[in-house]
Design a protein around this motif. Structure first.
Motif, mmCIF file in Angstrom:
data_model
loop_
_atom_site.group_PDB
_atom_site.id
_atom_site.type_symbol
_atom_site.label_atom_id
_atom_site.label_comp_id
_atom_site.label_asym_id
_atom_site.label_seq_id
_atom_site.Cartn_x
_atom_site.Cartn_y
_atom_site.Cartn_z
ATOM 1 N N ASN A 97 1.102 3.962 -2.888
ATOM 2 C CA ASN A 97 0.696 5.425 -2.669
ATOM 3 C C ASN A 97 1.852 6.377 -3.193
ATOM 4 O O ASN A 97 1.572 7.443 -3.613
ATOM 5 N N SER A 98 2.961 5.814 -3.129
ATOM 6 C CA SER A 98 4.205 6.596 -3.588
ATOM 7 C C SER A 98 4.230 6.764 -5.314
ATOM 8 O O SER A 98 4.447 7.588 -5.675
ATOM 9 N N ASP A 158 1.339 9.042 -6.100
ATOM 10 C CA ASP A 158 1.657 10.533 -5.807
ATOM 11 C C ASP A 158 2.767 10.850 -6.918
ATOM 12 O O ASP A 158 2.658 12.004 -7.460
ATOM 13 N N ILE A 170 0.893 -1.070 0.084
ATOM 14 C CA ILE A 170 0.282 -0.026 -0.083
ATOM 15 C C ILE A 170 0.843 1.349 0.087
ATOM 16 O O ILE A 170 0.593 2.318 -0.572
ATOM 17 N N THR A 171 1.784 1.166 0.760
ATOM 18 C CA THR A 171 2.660 2.392 0.926
ATOM 19 C C THR A 171 3.571 2.722 -0.707
ATOM 20 O O THR A 171 3.714 3.543 -1.141
#
Length: 109
Positions: free
Chosen positions: A63-64, A67, A59-60
């Protein structure tokens, strides 16, 4: 008669021993099942924790990447807007030519 009495005693002793062995075997089986359940529970808990950690990591990363994509998209839109405002007539001419070319390519005649 003494032999028959001794034989009956031995048979009764054997029966008692077999009954005790059955009880011991049942107890040992129950303990093994309990140990197996405990080990299964600990393995399940460990696997669940590992999967949750991996999901959080993914998930991290997502998200990165999201972005980064948003940032790149905004830069591209800003670049296009700047070029359109710098040369508005050229932009209209390019759009007109592109439209004519597309029209000719899709013309059925």
């Amino acid at each position: 008669m003494s032999k028959k009495s001794d034989l009956n005693k031995e048979i009764e002793t054997l029966r008692e021993d077999v009954a005790k062995l059955r009880t011991d075997l049942a107890s040992t089986s129950k303990k093994l099942v309990d140990v197996g359940k405990d080990q299964t529970a600990s393995v399940t808990t460990a696997a669940k924790a590992k999967l949750q950690a991996e999901a959080a990591h993914l998930i991290t990363e997502l998200n990165s990447a999201l972005d980064s994509t948003r940032h790149s998209s905004k830069r591209a839109v800003n670049t296009i807007e700047n070029r359109l405002t710098e040369r508005p007539f050229m932009s209209v001419a390019v759009a007109l030519v592109a439209g004519l070319i597309c029209g000719k390519l899709t013309d059925r005649n």
